[in-house]
Every structure is written in C-alpha cells, then in structure tokens.
Design an enzyme around this catalytic site. Structure first.
Site, PDB file in Angstrom:
ATOM      1  CB  CYS A 128     -32.188  57.209  63.904  1.00 24.70           C
ATOM      2  SG  CYS A 128     -33.988  57.266  64.054  1.00 24.70           S
ATOM      3  CE  LYS A 168     -30.842  59.036  60.155  1.00 26.73           C
ATOM      4  NZ  LYS A 168     -32.134  59.431  60.737  1.00 26.73           N
ATOM      5  CD  GLU A 177     -31.644  60.691  65.787  1.00 30.88           C
ATOM      6  OE1 GLU A 177     -31.779  61.129  64.643  1.00 30.88           O
ATOM      7  OE2 GLU A 177     -32.243  59.675  66.206  1.00 30.88           O
TER       8      GLU A 177
END
Length: 314
Positions: free
Chosen positions: A173, A139, A46
């Site tokens: 995540c 995201k 990430e």
C-alpha cells in the site's frame, strides 16, 4: 515457454471476512486454478487473510475509547489472523509445493512468540514453488487510522528474493510513497514487484506504474473484492456506504504493468477473477538502457543509503 518468459496470475477475490479456515479453503481452490492456467507465480491482495479492515473507512462510529463493538471486532480479527508458524500457513506452503507455484499474499499477522503478545501486523509473505518461505515483510508504517489495528513493522523483509518465477520483491500500500523503501527494493534487484493494495484506486494505479518505470521491473498491482454483505456485524456502515448488499466497498482494480510503466493488463474492477499475463523478463535490460536507479543513474559518490534489517519482534 522461453526461459525468459514467466506466467503470472493475480487472484482478485473476496476473502471470507474474519473467517480464517474458510478463507484458507477458498485460497487453496483459487491457487490450484491459477496453477492449472500455467502460472508460475500467484498473488493475493493486501491482508487477504482474513480481510482488510475496511471499517476503518466505512464504519459510522468506531474510534471512541471503550467502544465495545470495536473491541469485540478486533478480538475476532486477532483470532482469525494468520501466524507464520501455524498449521494454516503450512497448508499454503504445501499447496505451493504441490502445484509448483510461487505465492505472494497479504495477511493480518498474529504473533505466537513472546509473552502474550496480541499485536497484529499487516504483512506480506512470499512462498516459493518448493514450499520454502522466501520472505516475510511487515508494513513499516500503518497508514492513518490503520494504526488502530496494526503495529509498526521493520526492515527485515525489505528485499527481493529468488524464486522459481524470478527475483521477486514487494511492498504494501502506502509504502509505495516511501522513497527509501522503494530504493531498498530497487537495490535488491527485482524482476517482478508485488504491489499489494486493499483496492487499487486511481492514485494507487499511478504509484504502481511509477514504481514499474522507476524500478525498471514488472509490477503486479493486486487488489481485493469486498461487498457491503461482508461488512462486520459489530459495526454500522456509514450512510454514504449503505445500500445494496452487493455494493462494493473494495472493488479490485488489479493490473499488470511492464517496466516501461505501460499496462500489460488494464485494471479490472468489480469482479472476482484471476488475471494472467506472460512476462518477458528480457524487457528489463532493454528499459534499463534509459534509466537504472541502482546503476548508471545512481550517484553513490553523493548519496549514502543503509537499511536496518533486524527483525524487531516484541
């Protein structure tokens, strides 16, 4: 190698924090190393480019209005973030093509289009072995204090794509705890799922293994390495994090998981390394006999599902 066997690699490494040119150089060397091992797909964690903002968890004081050091750090992060249409991105695409290896990586994304937009996104990018950009996902929801750094993403990248390594998708995540995001990826038919994390903590291991079992796919859970020496000089480490310069703030935990939820490669902590495995894609159909959340275990006559896939550029 059998056509059903795909060799994959997770590059678990320290980015050069807030230094995009140096991080690109390091990544190019590691990608070449992964390709020499025979990998058809290589993954970096990430926001590898150019570092996860671990100061959101580790800094002593940063979240006050008008806090000059935090503003200075944010500006430095912007200037060392990666743009989709940049020369630095072209270097990565050229590397993928040169080595014939598909790449998936996380990045702090800056936007070069629009009228002076300086927002950043936590993004996942997928490049095929011919250098083509196959997917670009932002995201959906920055988690907790991450909202100080990143804007909200959209559904344009909530899909898997065909690559030379198989059909590959990914989430970032805590998106792995968003049931609708998971289902969107399941419906797109993944062979290999990329789970990007700053570091793959115990609960993140559980989420990654659950995803493999639920989606009946292989999961590459990729984490990063960051030490106290990498902490940005603008801020001060919290007392509980202060210590030796080589103390870990992010300690990896990368792992490779089979469609039955079992580890093919157990989590690896506390070191920079390249983790490899050979995936037998034929195992997916075997495991779907028990559970297929997009097939015989779905009830489309009861549930409706839709995704807004428009790119929501500012």
């Amino acid at each position: 190698m059998s056509p059903d066997i795909t060799r994959v690699a997770i590059i678990q490494a320290r980015p050069v924090y807030c230094d995009l040119p140096a991080t690109i150089d390091k990544a190019l060397s590691l990608i070449a190393q992964a390709a020499r091992s025979g990998a058809q797909l290589a993954v970096l964690g990430e926001t590898f480019f150019s570092g996860y903002p671990a100061w959101l968890d580790c800094a002593l004081d940063y979240a006050r209005w008008g806090h000059a050091p935090t503003k200075q750090l944010y500006a430095r992060l912007v200037s060392n973030s990666l743009a989709i249409d940049s020369a630095a991105m072209r270097q990565l695409r050229d590397s993928a093509k040169t080595h014939g290896i598909a790449l998936v990586f996380g990045m702090n994304e800056r936007v070069t289009r629009g009228r002076g937009n300086r927002s950043l996104y936590n993004s996942l990018v997928m490049i095929d072995g011919d250098g083509a950009l196959r997917n670009h996902h932002r995201k959906l929801r920055p988690t907790y204090t991450e909202q100080l750094v990143w804007a909200q993403g959209d559904g344009a990248g909530l899909r898997a794509a065909n690559t030379t390594a198989g059909r590959v998708g990914g989430l970032i995540c805590w998106e792995h705890w968003m049931p609708h995001a998971r289902q969107a990826l399941h419906l797109s038919g993944e062979d290999i799922h990329i789970a990007l994390w700053p570091t793959v903590k115990p609960m993140h291991q559980i989420a990654s293994r659950h995803y493999a079992f639920e989606g009946r796919c292989f999961v590459l859970a990729a984490g990063n390495i960051m030490t106290a020496a990498d902490f940005p000089p603008e801020l001060q480490l919290s007392p509980e994090q202060s210590g030796a310069a080589d103390a870990f703030l992010l300690n990896g935990g990368s792992a490779i998981i089979a469609p039955d939820g079992e580890y093919l490669v157990e989590p690896v902590f506390d070191e920079e390394t390249i983790i490899t495995a050979d995936l037998d894609l034929g195992m997916i159909a075997q495991e779907q006999m028990y559970l297929d959340v997009t097939g015989h275990y779905a009830r489309d006559d009861i549930f409706d599902f839709a995704v807004n896939r428009r790119r929501l550029d500012p």
